[in-house]
Design a protein around this motif. Structure first.
Motif, PDB file in Angstrom:
ATOM      1  N   THR A   1     129.678  64.360 173.388  1.00  0.00           N
ATOM      2  CA  THR A   1     129.219  65.606 172.773  1.00  0.00           C
ATOM      3  C   THR A   1     130.112  65.965 171.597  1.00  0.00           C
ATOM      4  OG1 THR A   1     130.574  66.934 174.277  1.00  0.00           O
ATOM      5  CG2 THR A   1     128.272  66.514 174.938  1.00  0.00           C
TER       6      THR A   1
ATOM      7  N   THR B   1     124.565  66.031 171.458  1.00  0.00           N
ATOM      8  CA  THR B   1     124.932  64.952 172.375  1.00  0.00           C
ATOM      9  C   THR B   1     124.430  63.647 171.805  1.00  0.00           C
ATOM     10  OG1 THR B   1     124.777  66.436 174.276  1.00  0.00           O
ATOM     11  CG2 THR B   1     124.675  64.072 174.729  1.00  0.00           C
TER      12      THR B   1
ATOM     13  N   ARG C   1     123.239  52.985 172.844  1.00  0.00           N
ATOM     14  CA  ARG C   1     122.671  51.915 173.667  1.00  0.00           C
ATOM     15  C   ARG C   1     122.590  50.648 172.816  1.00  0.00           C
ATOM     16  NH1 ARG C   1     120.549  53.896 178.422  1.00  0.00           N
ATOM     17  NH2 ARG C   1     120.048  56.109 178.414  1.00  0.00           N
TER      18      ARG C   1
ATOM     19  N   GLU D   1     129.848  60.712 179.493  1.00  0.00           N
ATOM     20  CA  GLU D   1     129.143  59.896 180.478  1.00  0.00           C
ATOM     21  C   GLU D   1     129.203  58.430 180.069  1.00  0.00           C
ATOM     22  OE1 GLU D   1     124.753  59.788 182.626  1.00  0.00           O
ATOM     23  OE2 GLU D   1     125.276  61.474 181.329  1.00  0.00           O
TER      24      GLU D   1
ATOM     25  N   ILE E   1     122.170  54.732 168.177  1.00  0.00           N
ATOM     26  CA  ILE E   1     122.774  55.975 168.631  1.00  0.00           C
ATOM     27  C   ILE E   1     121.797  57.108 168.333  1.00  0.00           C
ATOM     28  CG2 ILE E   1     124.722  57.549 168.472  1.00  0.00           C
ATOM     29  CD1 ILE E   1     125.124  54.021 167.160  1.00  0.00           C
TER      30      ILE E   1
ATOM     31  N   THR F   1     124.053  59.425 172.307  1.00  0.00           N
ATOM     32  CA  THR F   1     123.978  58.357 173.308  1.00  0.00           C
ATOM     33  C   THR F   1     123.839  57.026 172.588  1.00  0.00           C
ATOM     34  OG1 THR F   1     122.870  59.862 174.855  1.00  0.00           O
ATOM     35  CG2 THR F   1     122.741  57.484 175.331  1.00  0.00           C
TER      36      THR F   1
ATOM     37  N   LEU G   1     130.728  56.519 169.002  1.00  0.00           N
ATOM     38  CA  LEU G   1     130.039  56.068 170.211  1.00  0.00           C
ATOM     39  C   LEU G   1     129.768  54.567 170.191  1.00  0.00           C
ATOM     40  CD1 LEU G   1     127.633  59.035 170.796  1.00  0.00           C
ATOM     41  CD2 LEU G   1     129.126  58.012 172.530  1.00  0.00           C
TER      42      LEU G   1
ATOM     43  N   TYR H   1     125.150  52.319 178.548  1.00  0.00           N
ATOM     44  CA  TYR H   1     125.185  53.368 177.535  1.00  0.00           C
ATOM     45  C   TYR H   1     126.499  54.137 177.615  1.00  0.00           C
ATOM     46  CZ  TYR H   1     124.183  56.784 181.202  1.00  0.00           C
ATOM     47  OH  TYR H   1     124.254  57.565 182.319  1.00  0.00           O
TER      48      TYR H   1
ATOM     49  N   ARG I   1     127.915  58.131 176.307  1.00  0.00           N
ATOM     50  CA  ARG I   1     127.459  59.427 175.807  1.00  0.00           C
ATOM     51  C   ARG I   1     128.675  60.302 175.471  1.00  0.00           C
ATOM     52  NH1 ARG I   1     123.209  60.753 179.560  1.00  0.00           N
ATOM     53  NH2 ARG I   1     121.955  59.570 178.092  1.00  0.00           N
TER      54      ARG I   1
END
Length: 142
Positions: free
Chosen positions: A40, A100, A104, A31, A117, A102, A66, A36, A38
């Protein structure tokens, strides 16, 4: 409005993983939002330590993947990013399934960036929290 300066797709981001440490660990971008990114990662034989738990190093690799990928989308054309510091607090054990992450931004400047993260298990439980500092640098020809 989006934070990212460079347009990309999840397919393009995932293609960049070919021939890198991300591919063997099964990291997949899932995503891309306005502020952001994302991805997995499976918790299996590739990412576990000898006691059967998610390896902290695998979590850090997911976090840096990420943050660096998101950071690279925030710099001007002709620039890239390199990690200059990362830390991680491992808060919960995971034995199987998928985690997962993410990323930001906490700070996106011209010369440095700081990303947070959060890595969660399939139930939304916080497994690892990481902070990554990046430096924006000129890209060199390969």
């Amino acid at each position: 409005m989006t934070l990212f300066r460079r347009a990309t797709t999840l397919a393009e981001l995932n293609a960049l993983s070919e021939g890198t440490a991300m591919r063997p660990l099964g990291i997949e971008f899932t995503e891309l939002g306005p502020d952001y990114l994302r991805a997995t990662m499976p918790v299996d034989a590739r990412t576990r330590q000898p006691y059967g738990l998610l390896h902290g190093g695998a979590s850090v690799l997911l976090a840096e993947t990420l943050g660096s990928s998101a950071g690279g989308l925030c710099v001007e054309e002709g620039q890239g990013v390199v990690g200059i510091e990362i830390n991680a607090n491992h808060l919960a054990a995971v034995r199987e399934g998928t985690v997962t992450g993410t990323a930001r931004p906490l700070h996106v400047g011209r010369s440095t960036q700081v990303w947070e993260i959060r890595i969660e298990d399939a139930h939304g439980r916080l497994v690892c929290i990481s902070r990554l500092t990046l430096a924006a640098v000129p890209l060199r020809a390969r």
